[in-house]
Design a protein around this motif. Structure first.
Motif, short mmCIF file in Angstrom:
data_model
loop_
_atom_site.label_atom_id
_atom_site.label_comp_id
_atom_site.label_asym_id
_atom_site.label_seq_id
_atom_site.Cartn_x
_atom_site.Cartn_y
_atom_site.Cartn_z
N THR A 130 43.13 38.92 41.20
CA THR A 130 43.24 39.18 42.63
C THR A 130 44.51 39.96 42.96
O THR A 130 44.62 40.51 44.05
CB THR A 130 43.24 37.86 43.42
OG1 THR A 130 44.29 37.03 42.92
CG2 THR A 130 41.90 37.16 43.28
N ASP A 131 45.47 40.01 42.03
CA ASP A 131 46.73 40.70 42.31
C ASP A 131 46.77 42.11 41.75
O ASP A 131 47.77 42.80 41.85
CB ASP A 131 47.89 39.89 41.74
CG ASP A 131 47.81 39.73 40.22
OD1 ASP A 131 46.71 39.92 39.65
OD2 ASP A 131 48.85 39.41 39.61
N ASP A 132 45.68 42.59 41.19
CA ASP A 132 45.65 43.93 40.60
C ASP A 132 45.35 44.95 41.69
O ASP A 132 44.30 44.89 42.34
CB ASP A 132 44.57 43.98 39.50
CG ASP A 132 44.58 45.30 38.78
OD1 ASP A 132 44.30 46.34 39.42
OD2 ASP A 132 44.86 45.31 37.56
N ILE A 154 41.60 40.40 28.57
CA ILE A 154 40.81 39.95 29.72
C ILE A 154 41.07 40.83 30.94
O ILE A 154 40.15 41.17 31.68
CB ILE A 154 41.05 38.46 30.00
CG1 ILE A 154 40.44 37.63 28.86
CG2 ILE A 154 40.48 38.03 31.35
CD1 ILE A 154 40.75 36.15 28.90
N ARG A 155 42.31 41.26 31.13
CA ARG A 155 42.61 42.16 32.25
C ARG A 155 41.90 43.50 32.07
O ARG A 155 41.34 44.06 33.01
CB ARG A 155 44.11 42.37 32.40
CG ARG A 155 44.83 41.17 33.01
CD ARG A 155 46.31 41.45 33.24
NE ARG A 155 46.55 42.13 34.49
CZ ARG A 155 46.58 41.54 35.68
NH1 ARG A 155 46.36 40.25 35.78
NH2 ARG A 155 46.83 42.23 36.76
N ALA A 156 41.89 44.01 30.83
CA ALA A 156 41.20 45.27 30.56
C ALA A 156 39.70 45.10 30.76
O ALA A 156 39.02 45.99 31.29
CB ALA A 156 41.50 45.74 29.13
N ARG A 216 41.74 48.00 45.37
CA ARG A 216 41.34 49.29 45.92
C ARG A 216 39.84 49.51 45.76
O ARG A 216 39.16 49.91 46.70
CB ARG A 216 42.10 50.43 45.23
CG ARG A 216 41.81 51.81 45.85
CD ARG A 216 42.22 52.95 44.95
NE ARG A 216 41.47 53.03 43.71
CZ ARG A 216 40.20 53.44 43.60
NH1 ARG A 216 39.53 53.82 44.67
NH2 ARG A 216 39.61 53.50 42.42
N VAL A 217 39.32 49.22 44.57
CA VAL A 217 37.90 49.41 44.31
C VAL A 217 37.07 48.51 45.22
O VAL A 217 36.09 48.95 45.83
CB VAL A 217 37.56 49.16 42.83
CG1 VAL A 217 36.06 49.03 42.61
CG2 VAL A 217 38.13 50.28 41.96
N HIS A 218 37.46 47.24 45.33
CA HIS A 218 36.70 46.33 46.19
C HIS A 218 36.76 46.74 47.66
O HIS A 218 35.76 46.64 48.36
CB HIS A 218 37.14 44.88 45.96
CG HIS A 218 36.49 44.29 44.75
ND1 HIS A 218 35.27 43.67 44.80
CD2 HIS A 218 36.86 44.28 43.46
CE1 HIS A 218 34.92 43.29 43.59
NE2 HIS A 218 35.86 43.65 42.75
N ALA A 219 37.90 47.22 48.10
CA ALA A 219 38.01 47.68 49.49
C ALA A 219 37.10 48.89 49.72
O ALA A 219 36.41 48.97 50.75
CB ALA A 219 39.46 48.05 49.82
N ASP A 220 37.03 49.80 48.75
CA ASP A 220 36.16 50.96 48.87
C ASP A 220 34.70 50.53 48.91
O ASP A 220 33.91 51.03 49.73
CB ASP A 220 36.39 51.93 47.70
CG ASP A 220 35.51 53.16 47.80
OD1 ASP A 220 35.61 53.89 48.82
OD2 ASP A 220 34.69 53.38 46.88
#
Length: 195
Positions: A114-116, A62-64, A121-125
């Protein structure tokens, strides 16, 4: 497929197998979030041992899957060229591209950890690019000069979320929803105030 910096690149056949597993996991988990690794393996057309060889646990799978969807989300925004395309074109294309990802990878997008750090980083970009696109949209006169851009983006994200829930099944349906989202953002649903 996103790989940790220390990971060796996957061979092409291995990458195809991993992609098949992730795509099957999305389909199966979207229908049954409690599905087993065995059910996912069956849907992917591979042995259960193959899934376990690639993913140590259901949680790792699921993480992948979430990392894969995050990468698709980022690519969808980049492909729209939000910094260089004309603002109206970029706004529409970001909307259509993101809708396609949210519809195709709905389970994974809902399972984003949410802790990844990579997801963060991707969401901030993406948020930074969206903020710049909305400023360009305002500067092009598509939004009022006094528009609250933070609020406009919040409304826009909510519109995309609601449009994705419609689960459009064809590219034409996605395009129509993207057009509705952009039209609603830029023109609203009320009548212009007379004055």
């Amino acid at each position: 497929m996103p790989q940790p910096a220390s990971a060796k690149p996957l061979r092409a056949d291995t990458e195809r197998t991993v992609r098949a597993i992730l795509e099957a996991a999305e389909r199966v988990l979207a229908v049954n979030p409690a599905a087993t690794m065995e059910q996912i393996a069956e849907a992917a057309g591979v042995a259960r041992t193959t899934v376990h060889r690639r993913f140590a646990s259901r949680e790792a799978l699921i993480r992948a899957l979430a990392a894969w969807a995050t990468q698709r989300f980022h690519e969808a925004v980049e492909a729209a060229r939000p910094e260089t395309a004309p603002p109206s074109v970029a706004l529409y294309q970001v909307t259509a591209n993101v809708l396609r990802v949210k519809v195709s990878w709905g389970f994974a997008m809902g399972a984003l950890p949410t802790d990844d750090p990579e997801v963060s980083r991707v969401h901030a970009d993406v948020m930074t690019r969206c903020a710049r696109l909305f400023a360009r949209t305002r500067d092009a006169g598509l939004l009022r000069p006094d528009a609250d851009l933070d609020w406009a983006r919040t409304v826009y994200y909510a519109l995309i979320h609601e449009a994705a829930i419609q689960s459009p099944e064809t590219d034409a349906a996605v395009d129509a929803l993207a057009t509705r989202v952009v039209d609603t953002l830029l023109h609203g649903v009320g009548t212009p105030a007379s004055g």
